[in-house]
Design a protein around this motif. Structure first.
Motif, PDB file in Angstrom:
ATOM      1  N   ALA A 160       0.903  -1.243   0.102  1.00 32.72           N
ATOM      2  CA  ALA A 160      -0.113   0.264   0.005  1.00 32.72           C
ATOM      3  C   ALA A 160       0.950   1.321  -0.197  1.00 32.72           C
ATOM      4  CB  ALA A 160      -0.880  -0.153   1.188  1.00 32.72           C
ATOM      5  N   ARG A 161       1.904   1.386   0.593  1.00 37.73           N
ATOM      6  CA  ARG A 161       2.864   2.340   0.737  1.00 37.73           C
ATOM      7  C   ARG A 161       3.590   2.634  -0.363  1.00 37.73           C
ATOM      8  NH1 ARG A 161       3.712   5.122   5.350  1.00 37.73           N
ATOM      9  NH2 ARG A 161       5.490   6.567   5.466  1.00 37.73           N
ATOM     10  N   LEU A 162       3.869   1.565  -1.031  1.00 36.80           N
ATOM     11  CA  LEU A 162       4.501   1.450  -2.545  1.00 36.80           C
ATOM     12  C   LEU A 162       3.703   2.290  -3.483  1.00 36.80           C
ATOM     13  CD1 LEU A 162       6.421  -1.889  -2.627  1.00 36.80           C
ATOM     14  CD2 LEU A 162       7.471   0.461  -2.689  1.00 36.80           C
ATOM     15  N   ARG A 163       2.383   1.685  -3.450  1.00 37.05           N
ATOM     16  CA  ARG A 163       1.418   2.281  -4.450  1.00 37.05           C
ATOM     17  C   ARG A 163       1.118   3.776  -4.055  1.00 37.05           C
ATOM     18  NH1 ARG A 163      -1.651  -2.409  -2.614  1.00 37.05           N
ATOM     19  NH2 ARG A 163      -1.585  -3.945  -4.107  1.00 37.05           N
ATOM     20  N   GLY A 164       1.227   4.403  -2.903  1.00 38.09           N
ATOM     21  CA  GLY A 164       1.214   5.692  -2.748  1.00 38.09           C
ATOM     22  C   GLY A 164       2.382   6.418  -3.328  1.00 38.09           C
ATOM     23  N   TYR A 165       3.623   6.011  -3.570  1.00 42.41           N
ATOM     24  CA  TYR A 165       4.474   6.494  -4.455  1.00 42.41           C
ATOM     25  C   TYR A 165       4.349   6.367  -5.923  1.00 42.41           C
ATOM     26  CZ  TYR A 165       6.982   7.906  -0.060  1.00 42.41           C
ATOM     27  OH  TYR A 165       7.203   8.493   1.269  1.00 42.41           O
ATOM     28  N   GLY A 166       3.459   5.649  -6.153  1.00 38.63           N
ATOM     29  CA  GLY A 166       3.148   5.444  -7.790  1.00 38.63           C
ATOM     30  C   GLY A 166       3.509   4.019  -8.355  1.00 38.63           C
ATOM     31  N   ALA A 167       4.293   3.355  -7.453  1.00 43.19           N
ATOM     32  CA  ALA A 167       4.709   2.106  -7.989  1.00 43.19           C
ATOM     33  C   ALA A 167       3.322   0.872  -8.168  1.00 43.19           C
ATOM     34  CB  ALA A 167       5.744   1.581  -6.613  1.00 43.19           C
ATOM     35  N   VAL A 168       4.069  -0.184  -8.876  1.00 37.04           N
ATOM     36  CA  VAL A 168       2.990  -1.208  -9.049  1.00 37.04           C
ATOM     37  C   VAL A 168       3.754  -2.508  -8.188  1.00 37.04           C
ATOM     38  CG1 VAL A 168       1.983  -2.861 -10.615  1.00 37.04           C
ATOM     39  CG2 VAL A 168       2.727  -0.338 -11.327  1.00 37.04           C
ATOM     40  N   PRO A 169       3.439  -2.817  -7.029  1.00 34.48           N
ATOM     41  CA  PRO A 169       3.963  -3.833  -6.196  1.00 34.48           C
ATOM     42  C   PRO A 169       3.447  -5.275  -6.592  1.00 34.48           C
ATOM     43  CG  PRO A 169       2.293  -2.706  -4.924  1.00 34.48           C
ATOM     44  CD  PRO A 169       2.431  -1.729  -6.213  1.00 34.48           C
ATOM     45  N   VAL A 224       9.259  -1.204   7.793  1.00 37.08           N
ATOM     46  CA  VAL A 224       9.052  -1.154   6.301  1.00 37.08           C
ATOM     47  C   VAL A 224       8.721  -0.014   5.713  1.00 37.08           C
ATOM     48  CG1 VAL A 224       8.278  -3.814   6.291  1.00 37.08           C
ATOM     49  CG2 VAL A 224       6.564  -2.006   7.064  1.00 37.08           C
ATOM     50  N   GLU A 225       8.147   0.954   6.559  1.00 38.10           N
ATOM     51  CA  GLU A 225       7.706   2.256   6.379  1.00 38.10           C
ATOM     52  C   GLU A 225       8.883   2.927   5.878  1.00 38.10           C
ATOM     53  OE1 GLU A 225       5.153   4.011   8.920  1.00 38.10           O
ATOM     54  OE2 GLU A 225       3.394   2.809   8.380  1.00 38.10           O
ATOM     55  N   GLU A 226      10.066   2.947   6.826  1.00 38.30           N
ATOM     56  CA  GLU A 226      11.200   3.456   6.446  1.00 38.30           C
ATOM     57  C   GLU A 226      11.971   3.080   5.303  1.00 38.30           C
ATOM     58  OE1 GLU A 226      13.236   5.982   8.241  1.00 38.30           O
ATOM     59  OE2 GLU A 226      11.856   6.502   9.664  1.00 38.30           O
ATOM     60  N   LEU A 227      11.642   1.703   4.931  1.00 38.73           N
ATOM     61  CA  LEU A 227      12.300   1.218   3.651  1.00 38.73           C
ATOM     62  C   LEU A 227      11.770   1.802   2.451  1.00 38.73           C
ATOM     63  CD1 LEU A 227      13.998  -1.104   2.355  1.00 38.73           C
ATOM     64  CD2 LEU A 227      12.353  -2.640   2.766  1.00 38.73           C
ATOM     65  N   VAL A 228      10.354   1.646   2.374  1.00 39.68           N
ATOM     66  CA  VAL A 228       9.713   2.325   1.294  1.00 39.68           C
ATOM     67  C   VAL A 228       9.971   3.666   1.171  1.00 39.68           C
ATOM     68  CG1 VAL A 228       7.377   2.596  -0.046  1.00 39.68           C
ATOM     69  CG2 VAL A 228       8.032   0.570   1.455  1.00 39.68           C
ATOM     70  N   ASP A 229      10.115   4.451   2.116  1.00 42.16           N
ATOM     71  CA  ASP A 229      10.420   5.909   1.963  1.00 42.16           C
ATOM     72  C   ASP A 229      11.782   6.236   1.590  1.00 42.16           C
ATOM     73  OD1 ASP A 229       7.898   6.484   3.100  1.00 42.16           O
ATOM     74  OD2 ASP A 229       8.640   7.178   5.099  1.00 42.16           O
ATOM     75  N   ALA A 230      12.881   5.428   1.938  1.00 41.86           N
ATOM     76  CA  ALA A 230      14.152   5.195   1.513  1.00 41.86           C
ATOM     77  C   ALA A 230      14.375   5.116  -0.034  1.00 41.86           C
ATOM     78  CB  ALA A 230      15.080   4.462   2.191  1.00 41.86           C
ATOM     79  N   LEU A 231      13.432   4.063  -0.448  1.00 37.12           N
ATOM     80  CA  LEU A 231      13.319   3.559  -2.128  1.00 37.12           C
ATOM     81  C   LEU A 231      12.842   4.737  -2.655  1.00 37.12           C
ATOM     82  CD1 LEU A 231      13.711   1.610  -4.288  1.00 37.12           C
ATOM     83  CD2 LEU A 231      11.540   0.662  -3.779  1.00 37.12           C
ATOM     84  N   ALA A 232      11.677   5.364  -2.163  1.00 35.53           N
ATOM     85  CA  ALA A 232      10.939   6.745  -2.951  1.00 35.53           C
ATOM     86  C   ALA A 232      12.267   7.924  -2.919  1.00 35.53           C
ATOM     87  CB  ALA A 232      10.080   7.054  -2.015  1.00 35.53           C
TER      88      ALA A 232
END
Length: 560
Positions: A294-303, A517-525
């Motif tokens: 869900a967090r990845l989708r928020g940044y426009g990704a297709v998980p 996991v949220e920090e991980l997705v934020d770092a990838l973003a």
């Protein structure tokens, strides 16, 4: 009520319980998050959903949390199957149904005395067959309601960063281009929204210029708007035909003509998301991937979730049974949870014995991090000890108190963990003077390999990034699917996971600031945003990591 439909309608529509009810529900332009609250409620209550587009069936299943049906396999006893899905878009011959044929399908289902949702793309009463189908229901004395949906007419330009009106441009004309149009009516500077214009855009542009519009009038064409496949071409009336052809634009697409298109340069917000369109591999247990995806989708990704680990009970449950009995009898001073799975395993064992949170009375509780502490809180308990800095076994040891025989009546710690957990915490607690019951609460087992197309995509670089949330996800993914391609961005949750990835020959590109996991997705973003900014600054097209050999395109066809 219109003339000719009012006679006897109210009386007939309320006559007895055998009559069904039809809700004409707009599904919006493509992004499922744009469904209205009322639409979601009705879909959940429906007996039958008459779909229109191929993606509607998957939308309903995702909304209701239903499994994808497997051909030839009957649902297991107790499985929730959801509403009956009826295809209202195409007939048995595979051809699109006419408005009249669709109306017959809807009426037939309603006459069964069922609650019918007629799911329609966009808005039922805006460039759709809703009026004709609703009239058929009225004629058959079937009650109905209209639930408006977000129309692609306004939503797609908005997702492209193009407002249809401003203080200087207050008029909008919407034109369906499938039939003959007198373009001389649109020679002024009104904003034009063109539907079904892709195949005819060259002729339309020439006609508008001939009618008096400037050849340099701004034009934007956006395909599959509001989805992560969205792409926009910005051009002029003089060049749009060639630019759209170069960008391989295809239906469905919305075209906007007018000065408002120029605002996209500063208002583009969707296609400029840091991970827009990135295909990201999420190798986790199925029940743990939801929040991350869900967090990845928020940044426009297709998980794309690929289970690599299956969490199962220990082979020998006697050790766990003995530890839980000891907990109830007051054998321990502390219980230390090092994962959400550990909390779940102990909670399930409690339920098996008919125990509840009261059994923790007098026991001190430690949690390795915030997520584990939240799982404890969801059980109605509060963690007494949670590391604030490094949320790991090492971080927990840094804040763990030494055993004091005066202050601590009992010197024993219950440590329910995975079968493959490291010995760092046990050794550290012993050094602090505590005795440890290190108990296997659950096993992590390698999942079955993903389908061949997914394995090929991993090895050939079709994924833009992969997010590893533990060392075991690294080992298991490589074991069941092979190593990700060198072009794939590797993001990891912590130093230990990074070390494991490097041991498997992977280059780590992103490391989370803390193991969350949220920090991980934020770092990838953040990585994606920096990469995008560098491409824009260098004057290069904005591409994804998987697009190693981007095809030559005109600069106007980029999504920047």
């Amino acid at each position: 009520m219109s003339k000719g439909t009012s006679k006897g309608t109210t009386k007939d529509m309320t006559k007895g319980p055998t009559k069904g009810w039809v809700s004409f529900v707009g599904s919006g332009p493509g992004d499922p998050d744009l469904l209205t609250v009322r639409a979601v409620e009705l879909i959940r209550q429906a007996d039958v959903v008459v779909t229109e587009a191929p993606e509607h069936a998957a939308l309903v299943r995702a909304l209701l949390g239903l499994r994808e049906p497997v051909e030839g396999v009957e649902p297991a006893e107790g499985d929730v199957t959801g509403p009956e899905l009826v295809d209202g878009g195409f007939g048995e011959d595979g051809q699109p149904l006419t408005h009249a044929a669709r109306a017959k399908v809807v009426v037939k289902q309603a006459k069964r005395g069922l609650r019918v949702v007629r799911l329609m793309t966009g808005d039922p009463f805006l460039y759709a067959s809703g009026p004709e189908e609703a009239q058929a229901c009225s004629k058959a004395c079937i009650g109905f309601e209209i639930v408006p949906g977000v129309s692609s007419v306004s939503a797609v330009p908005a997702y492209a960063g193009i407002p249809l009106t401003t203080k200087d441009h207050r008029e909008v004309a919407v034109v369906t281009c499938g039939e003959k149009v007198d373009w001389s009516q649109y020679a002024d500077d009104r904003t034009l929204v063109l539907l079904s214009a892709v195949g005819q855009i060259g002729e339309i542009a020439k006609a508008l210029v001939a009618a008096g519009r400037s050849p340099q009038a701004p034009v934007a064409m956006t395909r599959v708007g509001t989805t992560t496949g969205q792409a926009t071409v910005c051009s002029t009336l003089a060049d749009i035909a060639a630019d759209a052809r170069a960008a391989r634009m295809a239906p469905p697409a919305i075209t906007v003509v007018g000065d408002v298109v120029d605002l996209r340069e500063t208002l583009s917000w969707f296609e400029t998301k840091p991970l827009f369109g990135w295909r990201v591999l999420v190798p986790r247990t199925k029940d743990q991937a939801g929040a991350l995806s869900a967090r990845l989708r928020g940044y426009g990704a297709v998980p794309e979730e690929v289970p690599t680990i299956s969490v199962e009970p220990p082979r020998n449950p006697l050790q766990m049974d003995k530890a839980v009995r000891g907990l109830v009898e007051g054998r321990y001073e502390w219980i230390a949870f090092t994962s959400v799975n550990a909390v779940k395993a102990v909670r399930e064992k409690f339920e098996e014995y008919g125990l509840d949170a009261r059994a923790f009375s007098g026991l001190k509780i430690a949690a390795v991090g915030d997520k584990t502490a939240q799982a404890i809180a969801d059980w109605g308990l509060r963690a007494d000890l949670v590391p604030t800095e490094q949320q790991s076994a090492a971080g927990l040891l840094e804040v763990w108190p030494e055993y004091d025989e005066v202050l601590d009546p009992i010197n024993r710690v219950f440590l329910p963990r995975a079968d493959i957990a490291t010995e760092t915490l046990v050794a550290g607690l012993i050094d602090l003077g505590w005795e440890c019951d290190d108990v296997t609460a659950y096993r992590t087992v390698r999942a079955t390999p993903p389908p061949a197309p997914v394995r090929d995509a991993i090895k050939s670089g079709k994924f833009d990034a992969v997010v590893f949330t533990s060392s075991s996800t690294v080992r298991n993914l490589v074991g069941i699917a092979g190593k990700p391609h060198p072009s794939t961005v590797i993001a990891v949750i912590g130093p230990q996971t990074a070390k494991t990835a490097e041991e498997h020959g992977l280059r780590v590109d992103v490391l989370a600031g803390k193991p969350d996991v949220e920090e991980l997705v934020d770092a990838l973003a953040d990585f994606g945003a920096a990469r995008r900014a560098a491409l824009v600054e260098a004057g290069q097209p904005v591409t994804r990591p998987s697009e190693r050999k981007p095809s030559a395109r005109r600069s106007k066809a980029t999504s920047s």
